[in-house]
Design an enzyme around this catalytic site. Structure first.
Site, PDB file in Angstrom:
ATOM      1  N   LYS A  83       0.852  -1.192   0.000  1.00 49.44           N
ATOM      2  CA  LYS A  83       0.000   0.000   0.000  1.00 49.44           C
ATOM      3  C   LYS A  83       0.890   1.246   0.000  1.00 49.44           C
ATOM      4  O   LYS A  83       1.768   1.389   0.869  1.00 49.44           O
ATOM      5  CB  LYS A  83      -0.866  -0.029   1.258  1.00 49.44           C
ATOM      6  CG  LYS A  83      -2.300   0.395   1.047  1.00 49.44           C
ATOM      7  CD  LYS A  83      -3.100   0.070   2.300  1.00 49.44           C
ATOM      8  CE  LYS A  83      -4.391   0.827   2.334  1.00 49.44           C
ATOM      9  NZ  LYS A  83      -5.064   0.671   3.629  1.00 49.44           N
ATOM     10  N   ILE A  84       0.640   2.128  -0.946  1.00 49.93           N
ATOM     11  CA  ILE A  84       1.465   3.341  -1.090  1.00 49.93           C
ATOM     12  C   ILE A  84       0.546   4.547  -1.275  1.00 49.93           C
ATOM     13  O   ILE A  84      -0.412   4.497  -2.053  1.00 49.93           O
ATOM     14  CB  ILE A  84       2.412   3.211  -2.312  1.00 49.93           C
ATOM     15  CG1 ILE A  84       3.386   2.042  -2.104  1.00 49.93           C
ATOM     16  CG2 ILE A  84       3.161   4.505  -2.574  1.00 49.93           C
ATOM     17  CD1 ILE A  84       4.370   1.847  -3.259  1.00 49.93           C
TER      18      ILE A  84
END
Ligand code: G3P
Length: 226
Positions: A83-84
């Site tokens: 997740k970014i």
């Protein structure tokens, strides 16, 4: 539409898994911290319970560190998704990690413009936040609808994940608008199944059954005790 839990709580994940409809989990730093557990042990355990993608969030905002963190997160388990946050460095890291075959969930997305960038960077999932948009008096469903429409028109393969869900109607609206996934807290997940007419109807069927049972003759063995 696939249903995900937005939690790092193992009891909640195990319980939802028992229902047979849990397709994935999303975690974030705030959710992990709430569990007071060892980060790697916890995320590995979640990945082993869930038969589906588990999003695990990075904790940096420069491209090189994000890429390094992404590679290590992806190595936690086969179903780990990195997740970014949707920032310039986050986009660059997404492009790089995607080119290495690593799946990225682009998070903290609040506009259709950001969602276009996420898809162009090759994100596997894009996460528009509904509740947090509603909190600032912005129509989150309009934003989600625009994203779904644009992704269809452009043929983007990135999956649209409705995040920051606060109540069951967010889930229903996300499904109507064509989101691929909705991730929600356990209390919203539980509220999806609740209906007073189901409870009342079940009680009535059971009381009629118990009353008439002695006169129903031979019963299948599993129904004799009910
Ligand atoms: O995990 C991302 C998102 O679902 C967070 O939701 O309720 O903290 O706005 P919320």
């Amino acid at each position: 539409m696939k249903l995900f839990l937005d939690t790092a709580n193992l009891d909640e994940i195990r319980e939802a898994n028992r229902w047979g409809v849990l397709r994935g989990v999303t975690t974030n730093p705030s959710l992990v911290v709430k569990e007071h557990a060892q980060f790697l042990t916890l995320e590995k355990e979640i990945c082993s319970i869930v038969d589906g993608p588990v999003s695990i969030e990075t904790a940096a905002n420069d491209l090189d560190t994000l890429v390094a963190q992404g590679r290590e997160i992806a190595a936690i388990a086969d179903n780990a998704v990195v997740k970014i946050a949707c920032t310039p460095d986050g986009l660059g890291a997404t492009k790089k990690l995607t080119s290495e075959g690593i799946k990225v969930n682009m998070t903290l997305v609040f506009s259709a413009a950001q969602a276009i960038l996420a898809a162009e960077a090759g994100a596997y999932i894009v996460s528009p936040f509904l509740g947090r948009l509603d909190d600032i008096a912005t129509d989150s469903l309009q934003v989600l609808g625009e994203i779904c429409e644009i992704y269809d028109a452009q043929g983007y393969e990135t999956e649209v994940l409705a995040a920051s869900i606060r109540h069951p109607m967010h889930v229903v609206h996300a499904a109507r608008l064509g989101a691929d996934i909705a991730t929600m807290p356990f209390k919203v997940f539980q509220s999806l199944v609740k209906h007073p007419l189901t409870d009342r109807g079940f009680e009535k069927f059971m009381s009629d059954w118990r009353e008439a049972k002695p006169n129903l003759g031979e019963l299948p063995s599993s129904m004799q005790e009910a």
